[in-house]
Write an enzyme that holds these catalytic residues in place. Structure first.
Site, PDB file in Angstrom:
ATOM      1  N   TYR A   1     -18.673  -9.134 -12.418  1.00  0.00           N
ATOM      2  CA  TYR A   1     -18.457  -7.920 -12.146  1.00  0.00           C
ATOM      3  C   TYR A   1     -19.048  -6.915 -12.836  1.00  0.00           C
ATOM      4  CZ  TYR A   1     -16.989  -3.170 -11.257  1.00  0.00           C
ATOM      5  OH  TYR A   1     -16.719  -1.872 -11.375  1.00  0.00           O
TER       6      TYR A   1
ATOM      7  N   GLU B   1     -16.856   1.183 -17.474  1.00  0.00           N
ATOM      8  CA  GLU B   1     -16.513  -0.228 -16.653  1.00  0.00           C
ATOM      9  C   GLU B   1     -15.145  -1.185 -17.376  1.00  0.00           C
ATOM     10  OE1 GLU B   1     -16.997  -0.645 -13.391  1.00  0.00           O
ATOM     11  OE2 GLU B   1     -18.480   0.712 -13.379  1.00  0.00           O
TER      12      GLU B   1
ATOM     13  N   ASP C   1     -15.726  -6.132  -7.245  1.00  0.00           N
ATOM     14  CA  ASP C   1     -14.175  -6.135  -7.983  1.00  0.00           C
ATOM     15  C   ASP C   1     -13.152  -5.841  -6.827  1.00  0.00           C
ATOM     16  OD1 ASP C   1     -14.286  -3.471  -6.670  1.00  0.00           O
ATOM     17  OD2 ASP C   1     -13.680  -2.373  -8.624  1.00  0.00           O
TER      18      ASP C   1
HETATM   19  N1  ADE Z   1     -13.746   1.408 -10.912  1.00  0.00           N
HETATM   20  C1  ADE Z   1     -14.579   0.297 -11.541  1.00  0.00           C
HETATM   21  N2  ADE Z   1     -15.638   1.007 -11.709  1.00  0.00           N
HETATM   22  C2  ADE Z   1     -15.632   2.281 -11.205  1.00  0.00           C
HETATM   23  C3  ADE Z   1     -16.504   3.326 -11.211  1.00  0.00           C
HETATM   24  N3  ADE Z   1     -17.718   3.221 -11.812  1.00  0.00           N
HETATM   25  N4  ADE Z   1     -16.076   4.596 -10.682  1.00  0.00           N
HETATM   26  C4  ADE Z   1     -14.862   4.664 -10.285  1.00  0.00           C
HETATM   27  N5  ADE Z   1     -14.029   3.729 -10.339  1.00  0.00           N
HETATM   28  C5  ADE Z   1     -14.290   2.381 -10.716  1.00  0.00           C
END
Ligand code: ADE
Length: 350
Positions: free
Chosen positions: A121, A38, A139
């Site tokens: 987030y 993340e 997000d």
């Molecule tokens: N962008 C942010 N978190 C994500 C996730 N878990 N999988 C794919 N894209 C992401």
């Protein structure tokens, strides 16, 4: 703001099961790995993150290893990803997990939220994906999906819009909280695309989507313009004596804080200014050559760079220089030193 219809929940879960991308961080339930992914994904594309994620976990497979890795090694693992404060905060958080939580990864939103580098987030994503906690994770992708779904003209750049979306989503979150949050992220990343054309034909929410029905997917989400970036002219130098290259360490505060850098000066230096600058650093220039221009975009600043490669005499008068720069053996430089991506147009000459 219009309510979010609860019918989205089964539609999204079903769609996610069938359509989710096969990503490395979706094969684990280890909160450390999910947290790392993340953080890496915050300002970086999925495809770019994949190799970094793998290499990072090989070098630092757990919180303990992350807490202990020397900072230069940490930055070397991060080299090219940018926004090094993310790496610094990861390590700060790892040290706190070691010292205050006995090395056990905190398993709740509220505790995670207090760690460095973890905002609403990330705390929501990690606690829902790793622990199934029923909290939202909003997000940029989710802001876009929810704005279109509800047809709101709220400005998604405003914190109160995010807050309102979190509040609307909270009571809808099912026990499959991680899958639900990821389904919204995934829909935003692969179907409900920004700018141009979202792929509404492939969207499970199209029958419920106000922006789609009102043909407003081009106008929604509404986002106010950010402040324009400050433009800075810089001159970047590759100063080398045949075996070694000059590097400096940036100040502990401000842009690229505490990171290594190629020698550089404010403004676009002409040849006379260049030679005076190189001498002021304690080097004697022998030959020099102009390199290609480049630019680098930071969050709030844009560097417009010109550059020179300067061959200097091996006698480096450190005492006469201003002490900002030092010479590093080229082989060691490649192995041990992370140079921020702002200089990537020039690192090919090293
Ligand atoms: N962008 C942010 N978190 C994500 C996730 N878990 N999988 C794919 N894209 C992401």
């Amino acid at each position: 703001m219009k309510k979010i219809p609860s019918e989205i929940v089964p539609l999204l879960l079903d769609w996610y099961k069938k359509s989710k991308r096969d990503l490395p961080w979706r094969k684990t339930s280890d909160p450390y790995c999910i947290w790392l992914s993340e953080i890496m994904l915050q300002q970086t594309r999925v495809e770019a993150v994949k190799p970094y994620y793998k290499r990072f976990l090989e070098a630092c497979p757990n919180v303990d290893a992350l807490a202990k890795i020397p900072e230069e090694g940490l930055f070397k693992l991060w080299e090219g990803l940018g926004y090094y404060s993310r790496a610094r905060n990861l390590q700060k958080a790892a040290k706190i997990i070691q010292s205050e939580y006995g090395g056990v990864f905190p398993n709740e939103y509220e505790t995670l939220r207090r760690l460095p580098g973890i905002g609403d987030y990330t705390a929501g994503a990690v606690s829902s994906i790793a622990f199934g906690e029923r909290v939202p994770a909003v997000d940029g992708n989710v802001l876009r999906v929810v704005a279109r779904l509800t047809g709101t003209d709220a400005d998604i750049a405003l914190p109160e819009t995010k807050k309102a979306f979190r509040k609307e989503l909270l009571p809808l979150i099912p026990k499959e909280a991680g899958d639900f949050n990821q389904s919204l992220i995934e829909l935003g990343a692969t179907v409900c695309l920004p700018n141009g054309e979202p792929n509404c034909n492939a969207c499970p929410l199209a029958p419920l989507c106000r922006a789609y029905q009102e043909e407003k997917t081009g106008e929604i989400p509404k986002r106010s313009k950010k402040k324009p970036r400050r433009i800075e002219e810089r001159t970047v130098l590759i100063i080398e004596d045949g075996e070694r290259t000059a590097l400096g360490k940036r100040p502990d505060k401000g842009l690229l804080a505490g990171l290594f850098e190629l020698p550089n000066a404010e403004g676009h230096l002409n040849e006379n200014e260049l030679l005076a600058f190189v001498r002021s650093l304690g080097f004697e220039p022998l030959q020099w050559k102009r390199l290609d221009d480049a630019k680098h975009i930071f969050t709030h600043v844009e560097w417009r760079m010109i550059a020179y490669s300067v061959r200097v005499s091996p006698e480096f008068d450190e005492a006469h220089g201003d002490g900002r720069y030092f010479l590093v053996d080229n082989e060691i430089l490649h192995r041990d030193y992370a140079i921020p991506s702002a200089f990537s147009a020039y690192t090919k000459y090293l």
